[in-house]
Scaffold this motif. Sequence first.
Motif, PDB file in Angstrom:
ATOM      1  N   GLU A 152     -13.394 -30.589  -4.934  1.00 57.52           N
ATOM      2  CA  GLU A 152     -13.381 -31.393  -3.717  1.00 57.52           C
ATOM      3  C   GLU A 152     -12.023 -31.370  -3.024  1.00 57.52           C
ATOM      4  O   GLU A 152     -11.935 -31.362  -1.806  1.00 57.52           O
ATOM      5  CB  GLU A 152     -13.751 -32.840  -4.040  1.00 57.52           C
ATOM      6  CG  GLU A 152     -15.126 -33.011  -4.667  1.00 57.52           C
ATOM      7  CD  GLU A 152     -16.253 -32.609  -3.737  1.00 57.52           C
ATOM      8  OE1 GLU A 152     -16.128 -32.827  -2.517  1.00 57.52           O
ATOM      9  OE2 GLU A 152     -17.256 -32.073  -4.234  1.00 57.52           O
ATOM     10  N   THR A 193     -10.022 -38.832 -15.437  1.00 56.13           N
ATOM     11  CA  THR A 193     -10.084 -38.779 -13.974  1.00 56.13           C
ATOM     12  C   THR A 193     -11.191 -37.856 -13.481  1.00 56.13           C
ATOM     13  O   THR A 193     -11.431 -37.770 -12.284  1.00 56.13           O
ATOM     14  CB  THR A 193      -8.742 -38.307 -13.372  1.00 56.13           C
ATOM     15  OG1 THR A 193      -8.438 -37.004 -13.871  1.00 56.13           O
ATOM     16  CG2 THR A 193      -7.629 -39.292 -13.704  1.00 56.13           C
ATOM     17  N   ASP A 244     -11.117 -33.091  -8.252  1.00 53.02           N
ATOM     18  CA  ASP A 244      -9.812 -32.562  -7.835  1.00 53.02           C
ATOM     19  C   ASP A 244      -9.344 -31.459  -8.770  1.00 53.02           C
ATOM     20  O   ASP A 244      -9.578 -31.512  -9.983  1.00 53.02           O
ATOM     21  CB  ASP A 244      -8.740 -33.653  -7.862  1.00 53.02           C
ATOM     22  CG  ASP A 244      -8.797 -34.592  -6.686  1.00 53.02           C
ATOM     23  OD1 ASP A 244      -9.605 -34.368  -5.767  1.00 53.02           O
ATOM     24  OD2 ASP A 244      -8.018 -35.569  -6.684  1.00 53.02           O
ATOM     25  N   CYS A 248      -5.608 -39.132  -8.996  1.00 52.65           N
ATOM     26  CA  CYS A 248      -6.478 -37.960  -9.136  1.00 52.65           C
ATOM     27  C   CYS A 248      -7.935 -38.422  -9.099  1.00 52.65           C
ATOM     28  O   CYS A 248      -8.302 -39.399  -9.764  1.00 52.65           O
ATOM     29  CB  CYS A 248      -6.168 -37.227 -10.436  1.00 52.65           C
ATOM     30  SG  CYS A 248      -7.004 -35.635 -10.617  1.00 52.65           S
ATOM     31  N   GLN A 249      -8.735 -37.739  -8.323  1.00 51.67           N
ATOM     32  CA  GLN A 249     -10.137 -38.117  -8.142  1.00 51.67           C
ATOM     33  C   GLN A 249     -11.069 -37.108  -8.814  1.00 51.67           C
ATOM     34  O   GLN A 249     -10.694 -35.960  -9.064  1.00 51.67           O
ATOM     35  CB  GLN A 249     -10.468 -38.177  -6.649  1.00 51.67           C
ATOM     36  CG  GLN A 249      -9.609 -39.121  -5.859  1.00 51.67           C
ATOM     37  CD  GLN A 249      -9.867 -40.559  -6.215  1.00 51.67           C
ATOM     38  OE1 GLN A 249     -11.000 -41.001  -6.285  1.00 51.67           O
ATOM     39  NE2 GLN A 249      -8.796 -41.304  -6.474  1.00 51.67           N
ATOM     40  N   SER A 250     -12.275 -37.538  -9.046  1.00 50.29           N
ATOM     41  CA  SER A 250     -13.302 -36.643  -9.578  1.00 50.29           C
ATOM     42  C   SER A 250     -13.435 -35.426  -8.653  1.00 50.29           C
ATOM     43  O   SER A 250     -13.517 -35.571  -7.435  1.00 50.29           O
ATOM     44  CB  SER A 250     -14.637 -37.383  -9.658  1.00 50.29           C
ATOM     45  OG  SER A 250     -15.649 -36.526 -10.118  1.00 50.29           O
ATOM     46  N   TYR A 290      -4.771 -32.302  -6.327  1.00 51.39           N
ATOM     47  CA  TYR A 290      -3.812 -33.370  -6.599  1.00 51.39           C
ATOM     48  C   TYR A 290      -2.658 -32.781  -7.398  1.00 51.39           C
ATOM     49  O   TYR A 290      -2.890 -32.042  -8.359  1.00 51.39           O
ATOM     50  CB  TYR A 290      -4.481 -34.506  -7.396  1.00 51.39           C
ATOM     51  CG  TYR A 290      -3.608 -35.721  -7.534  1.00 51.39           C
ATOM     52  CD1 TYR A 290      -3.543 -36.666  -6.517  1.00 51.39           C
ATOM     53  CD2 TYR A 290      -2.840 -35.927  -8.670  1.00 51.39           C
ATOM     54  CE1 TYR A 290      -2.729 -37.781  -6.625  1.00 51.39           C
ATOM     55  CE2 TYR A 290      -2.021 -37.047  -8.788  1.00 51.39           C
ATOM     56  CZ  TYR A 290      -1.971 -37.960  -7.762  1.00 51.39           C
ATOM     57  OH  TYR A 290      -1.166 -39.064  -7.874  1.00 51.39           O
ATOM     58  N   TRP A 345      -6.163 -30.422 -10.486  1.00 53.53           N
ATOM     59  CA  TRP A 345      -4.909 -31.101 -10.805  1.00 53.53           C
ATOM     60  C   TRP A 345      -3.877 -30.049 -11.165  1.00 53.53           C
ATOM     61  O   TRP A 345      -4.066 -29.290 -12.113  1.00 53.53           O
ATOM     62  CB  TRP A 345      -5.116 -32.088 -11.944  1.00 53.53           C
ATOM     63  CG  TRP A 345      -3.875 -32.765 -12.432  1.00 53.53           C
ATOM     64  CD1 TRP A 345      -2.702 -32.959 -11.745  1.00 53.53           C
ATOM     65  CD2 TRP A 345      -3.670 -33.330 -13.728  1.00 53.53           C
ATOM     66  NE1 TRP A 345      -1.793 -33.621 -12.531  1.00 53.53           N
ATOM     67  CE2 TRP A 345      -2.369 -33.862 -13.755  1.00 53.53           C
ATOM     68  CE3 TRP A 345      -4.470 -33.442 -14.866  1.00 53.53           C
ATOM     69  CZ2 TRP A 345      -1.848 -34.482 -14.881  1.00 53.53           C
ATOM     70  CZ3 TRP A 345      -3.947 -34.069 -15.972  1.00 53.53           C
ATOM     71  CH2 TRP A 345      -2.643 -34.585 -15.976  1.00 53.53           C
TER      72      TRP A 345
END
Length: 108
Positions: free
Chosen positions: A24, A61, A43, A39-41, A27, A45
Motif C-alpha cells: 500500500e 504492524t 507498508d 507503520c501500517q498494514s 515507511y 518497511w
Amino acid sequence: MTTKKLEKELGLQRLSGNVDKDIESCYISDMLSRVLGGCQSGDVWITVQTSLNMVAVAIMTEAACVIFPEGLSAPDNVVEKADEEGLTIFSSKETAFSLATKIAALLK
C-alpha cells in the motif's frame, strides 16, 4: 503492487519469506517504537534494524515486507524467525531514500 513484483522491479535480494503480499505504501524508520506507531498494514518497511525485535515489530504492524538498505543482511537467527513467521525480508545495495522514491513511483 505486490512484494514479488517489487522484488523483480527493484532487483532485491530475498533473505527470507516467500509470501506475496499487496503493498500500500512505504515507511522508513529505525526506531522501533516509532515504527509501532507509524507503520501500517501493507507498508514496505525500510530499516537498518536487523535484530529479532525487528521481526516482532514487522509482524505486529502487518508490514508487507522489510527491506534492509545499503547491502545490509541479517543474522541467521533473524532470518530463521522471519521464515517461521512468514515475513519477507529483502536486502538492497541502494539507500533508503533511493528505495523509497522508486517504490513511490511504482505505486503511482
